[in-house]
Design a protein around this motif. Structure first.
Motif, PDB file in Angstrom:
ATOM      1  N   THR A  93      37.974  30.254  33.750  1.00  0.00           N
ATOM      2  CA  THR A  93      38.464  31.341  33.037  1.00  0.00           C
ATOM      3  C   THR A  93      39.143  32.297  33.074  1.00  0.00           C
ATOM      4  N   VAL A  94      39.052  33.699  32.000  1.00  0.00           N
ATOM      5  CA  VAL A  94      40.023  34.469  32.446  1.00  0.00           C
ATOM      6  C   VAL A  94      38.940  35.395  32.342  1.00  0.00           C
ATOM      7  N   ALA A  95      38.076  36.478  33.594  1.00  0.00           N
ATOM      8  CA  ALA A  95      37.228  37.642  33.067  1.00  0.00           C
ATOM      9  C   ALA A  95      37.993  38.318  33.031  1.00  0.00           C
ATOM     10  N   GLU A  96      37.939  39.123  31.908  1.00  0.00           N
ATOM     11  CA  GLU A  96      39.112  40.206  31.372  1.00  0.00           C
ATOM     12  C   GLU A  96      38.273  41.511  31.095  1.00  0.00           C
ATOM     13  N   PHE A  97      38.899  42.524  32.259  1.00  0.00           N
ATOM     14  CA  PHE A  97      38.389  44.221  33.012  1.00  0.00           C
ATOM     15  C   PHE A  97      37.013  43.935  33.827  1.00  0.00           C
ATOM     16  N   CYS A  98      37.119  42.508  34.829  1.00  0.00           N
ATOM     17  CA  CYS A  98      36.098  42.582  35.107  1.00  0.00           C
ATOM     18  C   CYS A  98      36.358  41.859  36.388  1.00  0.00           C
ATOM     19  N   ASP A  99      35.770  42.032  37.870  1.00  0.00           N
ATOM     20  CA  ASP A  99      36.035  42.010  39.348  1.00  0.00           C
ATOM     21  C   ASP A  99      35.362  40.900  39.412  1.00  0.00           C
ATOM     22  N   SER A 100      35.888  39.517  39.779  1.00  0.00           N
ATOM     23  CA  SER A 100      34.745  38.305  39.496  1.00  0.00           C
ATOM     24  C   SER A 100      33.977  38.943  40.757  1.00  0.00           C
ATOM     25  N   GLU A 101      33.683  39.333  41.571  1.00  0.00           N
ATOM     26  CA  GLU A 101      32.830  39.290  42.832  1.00  0.00           C
ATOM     27  C   GLU A 101      31.594  40.455  42.328  1.00  0.00           C
ATOM     28  N   THR A 102      32.407  41.308  41.939  1.00  0.00           N
ATOM     29  CA  THR A 102      31.229  43.065  42.128  1.00  0.00           C
ATOM     30  C   THR A 102      30.900  42.464  40.784  1.00  0.00           C
ATOM     31  N   ASN A 103      31.622  42.339  39.592  1.00  0.00           N
ATOM     32  CA  ASN A 103      30.896  42.417  38.340  1.00  0.00           C
ATOM     33  C   ASN A 103      31.515  44.011  37.708  1.00  0.00           C
ATOM     34  N   SER A 104      31.913  44.480  38.364  1.00  0.00           N
ATOM     35  CA  SER A 104      32.798  45.527  38.078  1.00  0.00           C
ATOM     36  C   SER A 104      33.463  46.046  37.557  1.00  0.00           C
ATOM     37  N   PRO A 105      34.050  46.788  36.211  1.00  0.00           N
ATOM     38  CA  PRO A 105      35.222  47.014  35.302  1.00  0.00           C
ATOM     39  C   PRO A 105      36.383  47.289  36.320  1.00  0.00           C
ATOM     40  N   PHE A 106      36.569  48.414  37.707  1.00  0.00           N
ATOM     41  CA  PHE A 106      37.735  48.467  38.683  1.00  0.00           C
ATOM     42  C   PHE A 106      38.033  47.660  39.065  1.00  0.00           C
ATOM     43  N   GLN A 107      39.196  46.637  39.056  1.00  0.00           N
ATOM     44  CA  GLN A 107      39.831  45.856  39.874  1.00  0.00           C
ATOM     45  C   GLN A 107      40.712  46.254  40.743  1.00  0.00           C
ATOM     46  N   GLY A 108      40.066  46.216  42.205  1.00  0.00           N
ATOM     47  CA  GLY A 108      40.794  46.456  43.576  1.00  0.00           C
ATOM     48  C   GLY A 108      40.853  48.457  43.129  1.00  0.00           C
ATOM     49  N   SER A 109      41.345  48.395  44.840  1.00  0.00           N
ATOM     50  CA  SER A 109      41.092  50.125  45.493  1.00  0.00           C
ATOM     51  C   SER A 109      41.657  50.833  44.019  1.00  0.00           C
ATOM     52  N   GLY A 110      42.784  50.296  43.790  1.00  0.00           N
ATOM     53  CA  GLY A 110      44.112  51.097  42.980  1.00  0.00           C
ATOM     54  C   GLY A 110      43.423  51.799  41.909  1.00  0.00           C
ATOM     55  N   THR A 111      42.036  51.236  41.524  1.00  0.00           N
ATOM     56  CA  THR A 111      41.995  51.564  39.694  1.00  0.00           C
ATOM     57  C   THR A 111      40.777  53.153  40.473  1.00  0.00           C
ATOM     58  N   PHE A 112      40.074  52.280  41.902  1.00  0.00           N
ATOM     59  CA  PHE A 112      39.175  53.248  41.960  1.00  0.00           C
ATOM     60  C   PHE A 112      40.274  55.064  42.946  1.00  0.00           C
ATOM     61  N   VAL A 113      41.632  54.296  43.827  1.00  0.00           N
ATOM     62  CA  VAL A 113      42.247  56.026  43.635  1.00  0.00           C
ATOM     63  C   VAL A 113      42.401  56.520  42.742  1.00  0.00           C
ATOM     64  N   ALA A 114      42.508  56.015  41.320  1.00  0.00           N
ATOM     65  CA  ALA A 114      42.985  57.087  39.805  1.00  0.00           C
ATOM     66  C   ALA A 114      42.277  58.018  39.100  1.00  0.00           C
ATOM     67  N   VAL A 115      41.149  56.701  39.158  1.00  0.00           N
ATOM     68  CA  VAL A 115      39.629  57.580  38.782  1.00  0.00           C
ATOM     69  C   VAL A 115      39.316  59.017  40.596  1.00  0.00           C
ATOM     70  N   PHE A 116      40.018  58.499  40.933  1.00  0.00           N
ATOM     71  CA  PHE A 116      38.994  59.441  42.150  1.00  0.00           C
ATOM     72  C   PHE A 116      39.849  60.981  42.175  1.00  0.00           C
ATOM     73  N   ILE A 117      41.139  59.902  41.736  1.00  0.00           N
ATOM     74  CA  ILE A 117      42.550  61.502  42.033  1.00  0.00           C
ATOM     75  C   ILE A 117      42.233  62.909  40.360  1.00  0.00           C
ATOM     76  N   ALA A 118      42.292  62.053  39.593  1.00  0.00           N
ATOM     77  CA  ALA A 118      41.655  62.257  38.474  1.00  0.00           C
ATOM     78  C   ALA A 118      40.175  63.650  38.204  1.00  0.00           C
ATOM     79  N   THR A 119      39.512  62.759  39.187  1.00  0.00           N
ATOM     80  CA  THR A 119      37.919  64.091  39.439  1.00  0.00           C
ATOM     81  C   THR A 119      37.967  65.011  40.036  1.00  0.00           C
ATOM     82  N   ILE A 120      39.332  64.417  41.256  1.00  0.00           N
ATOM     83  CA  ILE A 120      39.245  66.045  42.172  1.00  0.00           C
ATOM     84  C   ILE A 120      39.822  67.160  41.743  1.00  0.00           C
TER      85      ILE A 120
END
Length: 305
Positions: A93-120
């Motif tokens: 099934t489609v697990a929208e907006f959620c990583d299937s292994e970590t249950n995190s709303p951020f999928q992949g390192s690219g999203t984390f990088v985007a949030v990190f850039i905006a935060t600094i």
């Protein structure tokens, strides 16, 4: 303690009074003389003709700073989640907006990088405030920061579905709103005279709490409902209005001595010194109506010995 003060005066090329008296003398103005102004008296003072425009504008700027800052913070994660690509869950099934292994709303390192850039972005924002505040003045620096945030949010309004562009816009807007917050924090106590400074600053600062309370309803709730453009439009609206408000502030405090009394601040606002204003009264020496009203509301004239 007196020796310390004398050394400080020597370093600054000043001299202490010969009689050693450092306290301010407050002439008697009725039975309540000597009592500190209470909150009600301060409110009457900040809404007197001298301070009314300054007070309303500063309350709005404090509200907008917090409303925009926390709004951009919430938009950073909300748009990152919204722009993430849905992926298949373990059962197909489609697990929208959620990583299937970590249950995190951020999928992949690219999203984390985007949030990190905006935060600094807050670090360069703080450095920008330190540069602007003494180079172009308090009013113009606030207008520049709010105006820049407005432009970044307008671009975001049209390109919010682009991950790269939204990251750049969120970085710029967050940095600029952080800078405007710092400058407003500096400007407010400089704008009010000593007799009401702390209470007036506290009241103005409380409006940032209101902005922080309202912000999640726009930056998170509207995004969850799919109202992306409406949410971003509201932030554009307030930062745009704050840009104009900053330019219309009635007093520039860059390089100006801190006022001790409402009269001294009025001199800074009007550009008229006491002899000029006294000459306007005529030979009768009558106290102007605005000053009479101020004294009736509990303002006190301070003379330093």
């Amino acid at each position: 303690a007196y020796e310390v003060l004398r050394e400080v005066a020597r370093v600054n090329g000043k001299s202490l009074p010969a009689n050693g008296v450092l306290r301010a003398h407050v002439p008697s103005h009725g039975s309540n003389s000597g009592n500190p102004l209470n909150v009600l008296q301060v409110l009457r003072t900040v809404f007197s003709p001298t301070f009314r425009q300054l007070t309303i504008f500063l309350w709005f700027l404090w509200f907008t700073n917090a409303f925009s800052y926390y709004g951009v913070v919430l938009l950073t994660t909300s748009l990152a989640v919204a722009n993430a690509e849905p992926q298949a869950g373990a059962n197909g099934t489609v697990a929208e907006f959620c990583d299937s292994e970590t249950n995190s709303p951020f999928q992949g390192s690219g999203t984390f990088v985007a949030v990190f850039i905006a935060t600094i972005s807050e670090l360069p924002g703080t450095l920008l405030a330190a540069f602007l505040v003494d180079s172009v003045g308090r009013k113009k620096s606030q207008a520049i920061c709010f105006g820049g945030a407005f432009v970044a949010l307008v671009v975001l309004f049209f390109k919010y579905d682009s991950s790269t562009i939204s990251t750049v816009c969120l970085f710029c807007s967050r940095a600029l709103v952080t800078a405007s917050f710092v400058i407003t924090y500096l400007y407010t106590p400089e704008a009010y005279p000593t007799s009401i400074r702390t209470t007036a600053f506290g009241i103005a600062n409380s409006f940032s709490r209101l902005g922080g309370m309202v912000s999640p309803f726009v930056g998170e709730d509207l995004i969850e409902r799919g109202e992306f453009k409406l949410a971003i439009f509201l932030f554009c609206l307030f930062t745009g209005m704050a840009t104009i408000t900053s330019m219309l502030l009635p007093v520039e405090t860059k390089g100006a001595a801190l006022a001790d009394t409402p009269d001294e601040l009025e001199v800074q606002m009007t550009g008229l010194d006491r002899p000029q204003r006294q000459s306007e009264l005529g030979s009768s020496g009558a106290v102007p109506r605005r000053r009479r009203e101020g004294l009736a509301h509990g303002e006190q004239e301070m003379t330093v010995i």
